[in-house]
Design a protein around this motif. Structure first.
Motif, PDB file in Angstrom:
ATOM      1  N   GLN A   1      37.993  47.960  46.997  1.00  0.00           N
ATOM      2  CA  GLN A   1      37.103  48.960  46.430  1.00  0.00           C
ATOM      3  C   GLN A   1      35.701  48.371  46.273  1.00  0.00           C
ATOM      4  OE1 GLN A   1      38.305  51.910  46.285  1.00  0.00           O
ATOM      5  NE2 GLN A   1      40.485  51.407  46.446  1.00  0.00           N
ATOM      6  N   LYS A   2      34.706  49.244  46.172  1.00  0.00           N
ATOM      7  CA  LYS A   2      33.315  48.801  46.172  1.00  0.00           C
ATOM      8  C   LYS A   2      32.959  47.910  44.993  1.00  0.00           C
ATOM      9  CE  LYS A   2      31.247  52.474  48.958  1.00  0.00           C
ATOM     10  NZ  LYS A   2      30.233  53.572  48.993  1.00  0.00           N
ATOM     11  N   ASP A   3      33.702  48.021  43.872  1.00  0.00           N
ATOM     12  CA  ASP A   3      33.331  47.233  42.696  1.00  0.00           C
ATOM     13  C   ASP A   3      34.031  45.882  42.620  1.00  0.00           C
ATOM     14  OD1 ASP A   3      35.882  48.159  42.155  1.00  0.00           O
ATOM     15  OD2 ASP A   3      35.490  48.478  40.017  1.00  0.00           O
ATOM     16  N   VAL A   4      34.805  45.523  43.646  1.00  0.00           N
ATOM     17  CA  VAL A   4      35.497  44.230  43.658  1.00  0.00           C
ATOM     18  C   VAL A   4      34.555  43.162  44.199  1.00  0.00           C
ATOM     19  CG1 VAL A   4      37.415  42.921  44.636  1.00  0.00           C
ATOM     20  CG2 VAL A   4      37.757  45.294  43.915  1.00  0.00           C
ATOM     21  N   SER A   5      34.551  41.999  43.575  1.00  0.00           N
ATOM     22  CA  SER A   5      33.686  40.908  44.041  1.00  0.00           C
ATOM     23  C   SER A   5      34.349  39.558  43.800  1.00  0.00           C
ATOM     24  CB  SER A   5      32.326  40.965  43.338  1.00  0.00           C
ATOM     25  OG  SER A   5      32.447  40.713  41.948  1.00  0.00           O
ATOM     26  N   ASN A   6      33.679  38.510  44.262  1.00  0.00           N
ATOM     27  CA  ASN A   6      34.159  37.126  44.143  1.00  0.00           C
ATOM     28  C   ASN A   6      35.508  36.940  44.841  1.00  0.00           C
ATOM     29  OD1 ASN A   6      33.384  34.565  43.320  1.00  0.00           O
ATOM     30  ND2 ASN A   6      34.700  34.609  41.516  1.00  0.00           N
ATOM     31  N   ILE A   7      35.551  37.371  46.086  1.00  0.00           N
ATOM     32  CA  ILE A   7      36.760  37.267  46.899  1.00  0.00           C
ATOM     33  C   ILE A   7      36.356  36.758  48.281  1.00  0.00           C
ATOM     34  CG2 ILE A   7      36.557  39.739  47.424  1.00  0.00           C
ATOM     35  CD1 ILE A   7      39.564  39.827  47.816  1.00  0.00           C
ATOM     36  N   TYR A   8      37.107  35.799  48.810  1.00  0.00           N
ATOM     37  CA  TYR A   8      36.760  35.152  50.071  1.00  0.00           C
ATOM     38  C   TYR A   8      38.011  34.936  50.906  1.00  0.00           C
ATOM     39  CZ  TYR A   8      32.521  34.097  47.444  1.00  0.00           C
ATOM     40  OH  TYR A   8      31.380  34.210  46.691  1.00  0.00           O
TER      41      TYR A   8
ATOM     42  N   ALA B   1      29.622  39.738  41.534  1.00  0.00           N
ATOM     43  CA  ALA B   1      28.629  40.690  41.038  1.00  0.00           C
ATOM     44  C   ALA B   1      28.256  40.341  39.600  1.00  0.00           C
ATOM     45  CB  ALA B   1      29.189  42.108  41.106  1.00  0.00           C
ATOM     46  N   LYS B   2      27.002  40.598  39.254  1.00  0.00           N
ATOM     47  CA  LYS B   2      26.536  40.254  37.921  1.00  0.00           C
ATOM     48  C   LYS B   2      27.129  41.166  36.849  1.00  0.00           C
ATOM     49  CE  LYS B   2      22.114  38.328  39.484  1.00  0.00           C
ATOM     50  NZ  LYS B   2      20.625  38.448  39.391  1.00  0.00           N
ATOM     51  N   ASP B   3      27.455  42.398  37.202  1.00  0.00           N
ATOM     52  CA  ASP B   3      27.905  43.369  36.205  1.00  0.00           C
ATOM     53  C   ASP B   3      29.418  43.531  36.174  1.00  0.00           C
ATOM     54  OD1 ASP B   3      28.068  44.495  38.689  1.00  0.00           O
ATOM     55  OD2 ASP B   3      27.360  46.483  38.076  1.00  0.00           O
ATOM     56  N   TYR B   4      30.151  42.442  36.431  1.00  0.00           N
ATOM     57  CA  TYR B   4      31.610  42.553  36.432  1.00  0.00           C
ATOM     58  C   TYR B   4      32.130  42.758  35.006  1.00  0.00           C
ATOM     59  CZ  TYR B   4      32.130  37.721  34.721  1.00  0.00           C
ATOM     60  OH  TYR B   4      32.093  36.584  33.969  1.00  0.00           O
ATOM     61  N   ASP B   5      33.362  43.251  34.925  1.00  0.00           N
ATOM     62  CA  ASP B   5      33.985  43.561  33.637  1.00  0.00           C
ATOM     63  C   ASP B   5      35.004  42.472  33.277  1.00  0.00           C
ATOM     64  OD1 ASP B   5      35.172  44.597  31.412  1.00  0.00           O
ATOM     65  OD2 ASP B   5      35.996  46.384  32.397  1.00  0.00           O
ATOM     66  N   PRO B   6      34.705  41.607  32.308  1.00  0.00           N
ATOM     67  CA  PRO B   6      35.645  40.528  31.948  1.00  0.00           C
ATOM     68  C   PRO B   6      36.945  41.050  31.333  1.00  0.00           C
ATOM     69  CG  PRO B   6      33.837  40.628  30.382  1.00  0.00           C
ATOM     70  CD  PRO B   6      33.480  41.558  31.489  1.00  0.00           C
TER      71      PRO B   6
ATOM     72  N   PRO C   1      37.563  28.443  32.865  1.00  0.00           N
ATOM     73  CA  PRO C   1      37.358  29.870  32.570  1.00  0.00           C
ATOM     74  C   PRO C   1      36.669  30.635  33.695  1.00  0.00           C
ATOM     75  CG  PRO C   1      35.892  28.488  31.251  1.00  0.00           C
ATOM     76  CD  PRO C   1      36.880  27.576  31.893  1.00  0.00           C
ATOM     77  N   ASP C   2      35.976  29.949  34.598  1.00  0.00           N
ATOM     78  CA  ASP C   2      35.352  30.645  35.730  1.00  0.00           C
ATOM     79  C   ASP C   2      36.381  31.291  36.645  1.00  0.00           C
ATOM     80  OD1 ASP C   2      32.784  30.158  34.994  1.00  0.00           O
ATOM     81  OD2 ASP C   2      32.514  28.387  36.257  1.00  0.00           O
ATOM     82  N   ALA C   3      37.637  30.875  36.531  1.00  0.00           N
ATOM     83  CA  ALA C   3      38.704  31.456  37.347  1.00  0.00           C
ATOM     84  C   ALA C   3      39.329  32.682  36.691  1.00  0.00           C
ATOM     85  CB  ALA C   3      39.792  30.410  37.615  1.00  0.00           C
ATOM     86  N   GLN C   4      38.801  33.088  35.533  1.00  0.00           N
ATOM     87  CA  GLN C   4      39.371  34.213  34.768  1.00  0.00           C
ATOM     88  C   GLN C   4      38.328  35.319  34.600  1.00  0.00           C
ATOM     89  OE1 GLN C   4      40.343  31.629  31.339  1.00  0.00           O
ATOM     90  NE2 GLN C   4      42.454  32.300  31.570  1.00  0.00           N
ATOM     91  N   LYS C   5      38.022  36.026  35.657  1.00  0.00           N
ATOM     92  CA  LYS C   5      36.992  37.061  35.604  1.00  0.00           C
ATOM     93  C   LYS C   5      37.556  38.434  35.244  1.00  0.00           C
ATOM     94  CE  LYS C   5      33.694  34.240  36.942  1.00  0.00           C
ATOM     95  NZ  LYS C   5      32.762  33.690  35.950  1.00  0.00           N
TER      96      LYS C   5
ATOM     97  N   ASP D   1      41.155  34.168  49.000  1.00  0.00           N
ATOM     98  CA  ASP D   1      41.021  33.380  47.784  1.00  0.00           C
ATOM     99  C   ASP D   1      40.687  34.350  46.651  1.00  0.00           C
ATOM    100  OD1 ASP D   1      40.482  31.647  45.752  1.00  0.00           O
ATOM    101  OD2 ASP D   1      39.118  30.370  46.896  1.00  0.00           O
ATOM    102  N   LEU D   2      41.654  34.579  45.766  1.00  0.00           N
ATOM    103  CA  LEU D   2      41.480  35.529  44.663  1.00  0.00           C
ATOM    104  C   LEU D   2      41.206  34.834  43.332  1.00  0.00           C
ATOM    105  CD1 LEU D   2      44.399  37.993  45.527  1.00  0.00           C
ATOM    106  CD2 LEU D   2      41.978  38.196  46.124  1.00  0.00           C
ATOM    107  N   ARG D   3      41.015  33.528  43.367  1.00  0.00           N
ATOM    108  CA  ARG D   3      40.738  32.793  42.132  1.00  0.00           C
ATOM    109  C   ARG D   3      39.360  33.224  41.619  1.00  0.00           C
ATOM    110  NH1 ARG D   3      42.776  28.213  39.602  1.00  0.00           N
ATOM    111  NH2 ARG D   3      41.298  26.929  38.450  1.00  0.00           N
ATOM    112  N   GLY D   4      39.323  33.831  40.464  1.00  0.00           N
ATOM    113  CA  GLY D   4      38.066  34.298  39.910  1.00  0.00           C
ATOM    114  C   GLY D   4      37.633  35.658  40.409  1.00  0.00           C
ATOM    115  N   VAL D   5      38.554  36.417  41.017  1.00  0.00           N
ATOM    116  CA  VAL D   5      38.210  37.757  41.488  1.00  0.00           C
ATOM    117  C   VAL D   5      37.746  38.610  40.312  1.00  0.00           C
ATOM    118  CG1 VAL D   5      40.554  38.704  41.227  1.00  0.00           C
ATOM    119  CG2 VAL D   5      39.009  39.651  42.955  1.00  0.00           C
TER     120      VAL D   5
END
Length: 524
Positions: free
Chosen positions: A500-507, A42-47, A227-231, A515-519
């Motif tokens: 939860q609905k706000d979780v993204s980048n998971i496959y 998602a574009k609006d994720y919280d780093p 760093p893309d793996a550290q969301k 795959d939770l790398r970069g979740v």
């Protein structure tokens, strides 16, 4: 315990048998292919967010040489990078290596390594560190030696180049280097003997606190190479082995994501959770200690195959999200035999025929201890096996155990005659060979030798071309049907995760684990 479990199993098995008949109850869930296999970032994720996750198994050690469960890597991923990685589609890509190339004669695999990396304790990551790790993993005392059995030697060409020499089996080696045998740990920490309790690797996170057998807390490390793996800033991974408890914690908002059973998919969607599901290379199985009187006879093993109602188990336990079949390879694997297919005609559910075989073989008064992981669904599976074996006159007692203790009692102490469990090894058909089929394999406590099966398994592992591999594995499965080994596959599991609905980048990976790398998680 046996009498109590027998009563529970009988009730559960009755519902399974109804589910296998023409008047089966309506499916609660959609077909697996109607669910998404992943959620894009998602574009609006919280780093600066925190991600919490619950799983069914907990790594008993941070040192890969101690690993007896492929699921251990779920807890390792934040702190340990691997030489190679496997995409959700099953392709192999570089990770700590920047490239890899097989020799024309398939006698070696050469890796080029990333420059300028260090382990968390400051030890340099270079070719010597890679050689150190791979030599540890293939050593006699290593519990994952079967995953790198083909390595004969390792040459340090220069600080950034490693040449791995093999005797066959080059195809599955690349998969192994994307899993446990590809984990790079600090040689300094390994030599100090501290890895069992404190990981020291190259990863995007470090452990800040842990309660062994319960949970681990991680925080993001600075200046990580990817760093893309550290969301998210922090992570918490928990062990919740009871399926309903794990689901309830997620539904109550106490977790961001969790592995759920496929029969919980419908409830999860109705609760407003996002779900993903995918067929996997993981399968339910029963393994036999062939030193037990009678179990060394392939005709008796055929009878045990025919005592198991695979269709009923797939429907009753997994709501159809488990493909019933006698072969241990998923349909998209180079090991899958289209000729054999599901094999349910070769080993049909036929308890009367199974009883006749046992009678003809003089098998009576056979009593078996069935070890199983103390995870709800696998304990239920063991109870069903108990009931169905007792239908053909074999008495079984079920013994739920933590995974490490289960392996200890079945593989090492040999106090359990059978094990009902789940395959969690490499996503490659050769994984079955080194871990289960070879006479000295960890899950072959009776030392069963199947020369024809092993012949074609070895041939299949020697090629990189999937078509050539498949030709050999088809012959292997022909031999499997002719002389069934001590491994009895039941069904290929389709795995699922809810979040939860706000979780993204998971496959979901084809190997089974998410795959939770970069979740990522959303902002509050």
């Amino acid at each position: 315990m046996r009498s109590r479990l027998k009563f529970t199993a009988a009730l559960f098995a009755t519902s399974l048998l109804v589910a296998g008949c023409g008047d089966a109850p309506a499916k609660k869930t959609k077909a697996t292919d109607q669910y998404a296999t992943g959620v894009e970032l998602a574009k609006d994720y919280d780093p600066n967010g925190h991600f919490s996750y619950a799983y069914t198994a907990f790594a008993s050690s941070w040192d890969p040489v101690d690993s007896i469960n492929g699921a251990d890597i779920a807890f390792w991923r934040p702190v340990y990078d691997t030489l190679l990685s496997q995409t959700p589609d099953g392709d192999i890509e570089p990770q700590l290596a920047t490239s890899f190339k097989a020799a024309d004669d398939l006698s070696s695999l050469t890796l080029t390594l990333r420059e300028g990396l260090t382990f968390a304790d400051g030890t340099p990551f270079d070719a010597n560190a890679v050689k150190f790790n791979l030599d540890r993993y293939r050593a006699k005392e290593s519990k994952i030696a079967g995953e790198v059995y083909q390595i004969t030697s390792i040459d340090v060409v220069d600080p950034r180049t490693v040449k791995i020499n093999v005797s066959g089996g080059l195809g599955p080696l690349s998969v192994a280097l994307a899993a446990r045998a590809g984990v790079m740990v600090s040689p300094t920490a390994a030599q100090a003997g501290t890895l069992k309790t404190a990981p020291v690797g190259i990863g995007g996170y470090r452990v800040t606190s842990q309660v062994p057998g319960d949970q681990v807390n991680y925080e993001k490390v600075a200046n990580y190479w990817d760093p893309d793996a550290q969301k998210v800033a922090t992570l918490t991974y928990k062990l919740i082995s009871d399926d309903q408890t794990r689901y309830n914690a997620l539904a109550a908002g106490e977790l961001d994501a969790a592995q759920i059973n496929p029969d919980q998919l419908d409830d999860a969607e109705k609760a407003g959770l996002k779900v993903i599901a995918k067929p996997s290379a993981i399968f339910l199985y029963v393994a036999l200690n062939t030193q037990t009187p009678g179990l060394g006879d392939p005709e008796v093993r055929k009878a045990l195959n025919m005592a198991i109602d695979r269709k009923a188990i797939a429907e009753g336990m997994y709501d159809g999200h488990c493909t019933p079949q006698i072969q241990p390879f998923s349909v998209d694997s180079p090991g899958y035999s289209k000729k054999v297919g599901d094999g349910l005609d070769d080993f049909p559910y036929d308890p009367e025929a199974a009883k006749k075989i046992l009678k003809d073989k003089g098998i009576k008064d056979l009593e078996l201890v069935n070890a199983t992981p103390n995870v709800t669904i696998y304990t239920k599976f063991a109870e069903v096996v108990q009931s169905q074996f007792e239908d053909i006159g074999i008495k079984v007692s079920v013994k739920p155990l933590p995974p490490a203790q289960m392996v200890q009692e079945f593989s090492l102490d040999k106090s359990a005659q059978i094990v009902s469990s789940v395959f969690t090894g490499l996503n490659d058909p050769d994984a079955l060979n080194g871990r289960y089929l070879a006479p000295k394999a960890l899950f072959n406590p009776g030392g069963a030798d199947n020369p024809e099966i092993l012949k074609y398994a070895t041939e299949g592992a020697s090629f990189l071309d999937p078509a050539k591999r498949n030709a050999a594995y088809e012959k292997m499965m022909d031999a499997w049907v002719k002389t069934p080994p001590h491994i009895i596959p039941v069904c290929m599991i389709h795995l699922s995760t809810a979040m939860q609905k706000d979780v993204s980048n998971i496959y979901h990976k084809s190997s089974g684990s998410p795959d939770l790398r970069g979740v990522a998680v959303g902002k509050d």
